[in-house]
Design a protein around this motif. Structure first.
Motif, PDB file in Angstrom:
ATOM      1  N   GLY A 186       7.565  -8.339  -5.046  1.00  0.00           N
ATOM      2  CA  GLY A 186       9.042  -7.462  -5.335  1.00  0.00           C
ATOM      3  C   GLY A 186       8.908  -6.246  -4.166  1.00  0.00           C
ATOM      4  N   ALA A 187       9.000  -7.201  -2.943  1.00  0.00           N
ATOM      5  CA  ALA A 187       8.472  -6.146  -1.769  1.00  0.00           C
ATOM      6  C   ALA A 187       9.361  -5.015  -1.417  1.00  0.00           C
ATOM      7  CB  ALA A 187       7.460  -6.499  -0.808  1.00  0.00           C
ATOM      8  N   GLY A 188      10.717  -5.695  -1.548  1.00  0.00           N
ATOM      9  CA  GLY A 188      11.752  -4.692  -1.148  1.00  0.00           C
ATOM     10  C   GLY A 188      11.984  -4.433  -0.076  1.00  0.00           C
ATOM     11  N   ALA A 189      11.934  -3.569   0.981  1.00  0.00           N
ATOM     12  CA  ALA A 189      12.440  -3.723   2.593  1.00  0.00           C
ATOM     13  C   ALA A 189      10.751  -3.210   2.768  1.00  0.00           C
ATOM     14  CB  ALA A 189      12.784  -2.066   2.847  1.00  0.00           C
ATOM     15  N   GLY A 190       9.579  -3.776   2.398  1.00  0.00           N
ATOM     16  CA  GLY A 190       8.378  -4.156   3.456  1.00  0.00           C
ATOM     17  C   GLY A 190       7.450  -3.003   2.878  1.00  0.00           C
ATOM     18  N   LYS A 191       7.741  -0.983   2.719  1.00  0.00           N
ATOM     19  CA  LYS A 191       7.040  -0.227   2.738  1.00  0.00           C
ATOM     20  C   LYS A 191       5.379  -0.138   2.266  1.00  0.00           C
ATOM     21  CE  LYS A 191       7.616   5.169   2.089  1.00  0.00           C
ATOM     22  NZ  LYS A 191       8.403   5.997   1.747  1.00  0.00           N
ATOM     23  N   PHE A 192       5.621  -0.597   0.510  1.00  0.00           N
ATOM     24  CA  PHE A 192       3.953  -0.886   0.469  1.00  0.00           C
ATOM     25  C   PHE A 192       3.407  -1.618   2.120  1.00  0.00           C
ATOM     26  CE2 PHE A 192       0.996  -2.876  -1.941  1.00  0.00           C
ATOM     27  CZ  PHE A 192      -0.033  -1.703  -2.272  1.00  0.00           C
ATOM     28  N   CYS A 193       4.095  -3.171   1.882  1.00  0.00           N
ATOM     29  CA  CYS A 193       2.708  -4.055   2.459  1.00  0.00           C
ATOM     30  C   CYS A 193       2.130  -3.242   4.142  1.00  0.00           C
ATOM     31  CB  CYS A 193       3.599  -5.195   2.499  1.00  0.00           C
ATOM     32  SG  CYS A 193       3.322  -5.562   0.976  1.00  0.00           S
ATOM     33  N   LEU A 194       4.428  -2.446   4.913  1.00  0.00           N
ATOM     34  CA  LEU A 194       3.428  -1.590   6.226  1.00  0.00           C
ATOM     35  C   LEU A 194       2.205  -0.774   6.404  1.00  0.00           C
ATOM     36  CD1 LEU A 194       7.426  -1.988   6.923  1.00  0.00           C
ATOM     37  CD2 LEU A 194       5.627  -3.746   8.101  1.00  0.00           C
ATOM     38  N   VAL A 195       2.718  -0.122   4.798  1.00  0.00           N
ATOM     39  CA  VAL A 195       1.752   1.062   5.319  1.00  0.00           C
ATOM     40  C   VAL A 195       0.326   0.244   4.371  1.00  0.00           C
ATOM     41  CG1 VAL A 195       0.529   3.557   3.468  1.00  0.00           C
ATOM     42  CG2 VAL A 195       3.254   2.908   4.618  1.00  0.00           C
ATOM     43  N   ILE A 217       9.766  -5.478  11.468  1.00  0.00           N
ATOM     44  CA  ILE A 217       9.144  -4.316  11.976  1.00  0.00           C
ATOM     45  C   ILE A 217       7.652  -3.869  12.358  1.00  0.00           C
ATOM     46  CG2 ILE A 217       8.286  -1.960  10.762  1.00  0.00           C
ATOM     47  CD1 ILE A 217      11.153  -1.686   9.077  1.00  0.00           C
ATOM     48  N   ALA A 218       7.116  -4.815  11.699  1.00  0.00           N
ATOM     49  CA  ALA A 218       5.723  -5.248  11.347  1.00  0.00           C
ATOM     50  C   ALA A 218       5.990  -6.389  12.517  1.00  0.00           C
ATOM     51  CB  ALA A 218       5.643  -6.494  10.352  1.00  0.00           C
ATOM     52  N   GLN A 219       6.998  -6.900  13.505  1.00  0.00           N
ATOM     53  CA  GLN A 219       6.692  -7.687  14.896  1.00  0.00           C
ATOM     54  C   GLN A 219       6.545  -6.962  15.543  1.00  0.00           C
ATOM     55  OE1 GLN A 219       8.898 -10.749  14.666  1.00  0.00           O
ATOM     56  NE2 GLN A 219       7.797 -12.428  13.615  1.00  0.00           N
ATOM     57  N   LYS A 220       7.460  -5.837  15.916  1.00  0.00           N
ATOM     58  CA  LYS A 220       8.034  -4.678  16.791  1.00  0.00           C
ATOM     59  C   LYS A 220       6.506  -3.944  16.872  1.00  0.00           C
ATOM     60  CE  LYS A 220      10.760  -0.651  18.032  1.00  0.00           C
ATOM     61  NZ  LYS A 220      11.832  -0.217  17.958  1.00  0.00           N
ATOM     62  N   HIS A 221       5.591  -3.224  15.382  1.00  0.00           N
ATOM     63  CA  HIS A 221       4.712  -2.149  15.221  1.00  0.00           C
ATOM     64  C   HIS A 221       3.848  -2.986  15.458  1.00  0.00           C
ATOM     65  CE1 HIS A 221       6.993   1.086  15.481  1.00  0.00           C
ATOM     66  NE2 HIS A 221       8.519   0.680  14.486  1.00  0.00           N
ATOM     67  N   GLN A 222       3.067  -4.732  15.630  1.00  0.00           N
ATOM     68  CA  GLN A 222       2.260  -5.167  15.828  1.00  0.00           C
ATOM     69  C   GLN A 222       1.198  -5.127  14.690  1.00  0.00           C
ATOM     70  OE1 GLN A 222       0.821  -4.276  19.866  1.00  0.00           O
ATOM     71  NE2 GLN A 222       1.533  -5.468  20.777  1.00  0.00           N
ATOM     72  N   ILE A 223       1.914  -5.110  13.113  1.00  0.00           N
ATOM     73  CA  ILE A 223       1.297  -5.038  12.559  1.00  0.00           C
ATOM     74  C   ILE A 223       0.798  -6.797  12.025  1.00  0.00           C
ATOM     75  CG2 ILE A 223       0.997  -4.583  10.024  1.00  0.00           C
ATOM     76  CD1 ILE A 223       3.152  -2.047  10.752  1.00  0.00           C
ATOM     77  N   ASN A 224      -0.479  -7.143  12.115  1.00  0.00           N
ATOM     78  CA  ASN A 224      -0.818  -8.197  12.122  1.00  0.00           C
ATOM     79  C   ASN A 224      -1.005  -9.414  10.493  1.00  0.00           C
ATOM     80  OD1 ASN A 224       0.118  -8.915  14.499  1.00  0.00           O
ATOM     81  ND2 ASN A 224      -1.607  -8.320  15.379  1.00  0.00           N
ATOM     82  N   ASN A 225      -1.713  -8.445  10.337  1.00  0.00           N
ATOM     83  CA  ASN A 225      -2.045  -8.529   8.976  1.00  0.00           C
ATOM     84  C   ASN A 225      -1.154  -7.888   7.523  1.00  0.00           C
ATOM     85  OD1 ASN A 225      -2.602  -5.424   9.398  1.00  0.00           O
ATOM     86  ND2 ASN A 225      -4.267  -5.366   7.312  1.00  0.00           N
ATOM     87  N   VAL A 226      -0.023  -8.839   7.433  1.00  0.00           N
ATOM     88  CA  VAL A 226       1.364  -8.724   6.506  1.00  0.00           C
ATOM     89  C   VAL A 226       2.365  -9.522   7.210  1.00  0.00           C
ATOM     90  CG1 VAL A 226       2.768  -7.210   7.911  1.00  0.00           C
ATOM     91  CG2 VAL A 226       2.520  -6.591   5.868  1.00  0.00           C
ATOM     92  N   GLU A 227       2.349 -10.429   5.947  1.00  0.00           N
ATOM     93  CA  GLU A 227       3.555 -11.131   5.190  1.00  0.00           C
ATOM     94  C   GLU A 227       4.702 -11.301   4.845  1.00  0.00           C
ATOM     95  OE1 GLU A 227       3.616 -15.785   5.100  1.00  0.00           O
ATOM     96  OE2 GLU A 227       2.036 -15.655   5.798  1.00  0.00           O
ATOM     97  N   PHE A 228       6.099 -10.917   4.692  1.00  0.00           N
ATOM     98  CA  PHE A 228       7.128 -11.536   4.330  1.00  0.00           C
ATOM     99  C   PHE A 228       7.771 -12.429   3.960  1.00  0.00           C
ATOM    100  CE2 PHE A 228       5.923  -6.754   6.481  1.00  0.00           C
ATOM    101  CZ  PHE A 228       5.969  -6.524   4.719  1.00  0.00           C
ATOM    102  N   ILE A 229       7.336 -13.239   2.264  1.00  0.00           N
ATOM    103  CA  ILE A 229       8.155 -13.847   1.632  1.00  0.00           C
ATOM    104  C   ILE A 229       9.402 -13.750   1.554  1.00  0.00           C
ATOM    105  CG2 ILE A 229       6.758 -15.938   0.013  1.00  0.00           C
ATOM    106  CD1 ILE A 229       4.366 -14.536   0.818  1.00  0.00           C
ATOM    107  N   HIS A 230      10.241 -14.490   1.167  1.00  0.00           N
ATOM    108  CA  HIS A 230      11.114 -15.019   0.922  1.00  0.00           C
ATOM    109  C   HIS A 230      11.627 -16.185  -0.481  1.00  0.00           C
ATOM    110  CE1 HIS A 230      16.361 -16.393   1.077  1.00  0.00           C
ATOM    111  NE2 HIS A 230      15.957 -15.699  -0.119  1.00  0.00           N
ATOM    112  N   ALA A 231      11.103 -15.034  -1.250  1.00  0.00           N
ATOM    113  CA  ALA A 231      11.434 -16.415  -2.171  1.00  0.00           C
ATOM    114  C   ALA A 231      11.284 -15.546  -3.872  1.00  0.00           C
ATOM    115  CB  ALA A 231       9.453 -17.036  -2.422  1.00  0.00           C
TER     116      ALA A 231
END
Length: 198
Positions: A58-67, A92-106
């Motif tokens: 339940g990633a929400g806006a992805g803050k945990f994953c991005l950090v 946000i991940a793409q804009k800041h070139q954070i390549n070790n993160v992925e968000f899944i719509h499910a």
């Protein structure tokens, strides 16, 4: 600058981080998005080896994953049922070139936990029984979903190998099977660090 600071282990406050989001998402931060300091503690505990796969339930806006992806050598996956939040997080991940993160719509019951090494859970099912601060109106509260998602989480965790780690935040302990041992707590008992022992 935010992610450069995080990579350099310079403290970033939540109001600064939340400026990354549109205003309607930013205002939900105090209630729904993991604080930066909590995310760093949790991610550091969960990532034991480079390229460990960490699932945010339940990633929400992805803050945990991005950090977490910025502060560790893990690979972070955030599953989220709201497509709009997946799009924001991915942008946000793409804009800041954070390549070790992925968000899944499910939904969580579409995810096989054995594909991942460790897990983060910020009580994401609770919105089905607490209507005091909804994220939006796209998902209607459903008490039955709360119980079915919680049971699915328990079942998946039971099947994982000894040594699997999970961090729970602002959560009851009913989601965590008795095969997990509470290693330690932080944030006045709100942040709990678990490891599977049997």
């Amino acid at each position: 600058m935010i992610f450069k600071a995080l990579r350099s282990n310079i403290r970033v406050d939540d109001s600064t981080f939340d400026d990354l989001y549109p205003s309607n998402i930013k205002i939900l931060g105090h209630r729904h998005w993991t604080p930066v300091d909590v995310a760093k503690m949790a991610a550091t505990y969960l990532v034991q080896h480079p390229n460990d796969k960490i699932l945010d339930i339940g990633a929400g806006a992805g803050k945990f994953c991005l950090v977490g992806a910025t502060c560790t050598e893990g690979i972070f996956y955030g599953v989220e049922q709201r497509e709009s939040l997946v799009e924001i997080s991915t942008e946000i991940a793409q804009k800041h070139q954070i390549n070790n993160v992925e968000f899944i719509h499910a939904n969580i019951d579409q995810i096989t936990f054995s594909d991942y090494d460790a897990f983060y859970f910020y009580n994401s099912f609770y919105e089905n029984i607490d209507t005091s601060c909804p994220i939006d109106n796209s998902i209607l509260p459903n008490q039955e979903l709360y119980y079915s998602y919680t049971e699915y989480l328990r079942q998946q965790l039971r099947q994982l190998p000894i040594g699997t780690r999970i961090v729970s935040y602002w959560s009851g302990w009913e989601e965590i099977p008795t095969s997990f041992d509470l290693e330690h707590t932080a944030c006045r008992g709100l942040l709990n660090f678990w490891k599977k022992i049997i």
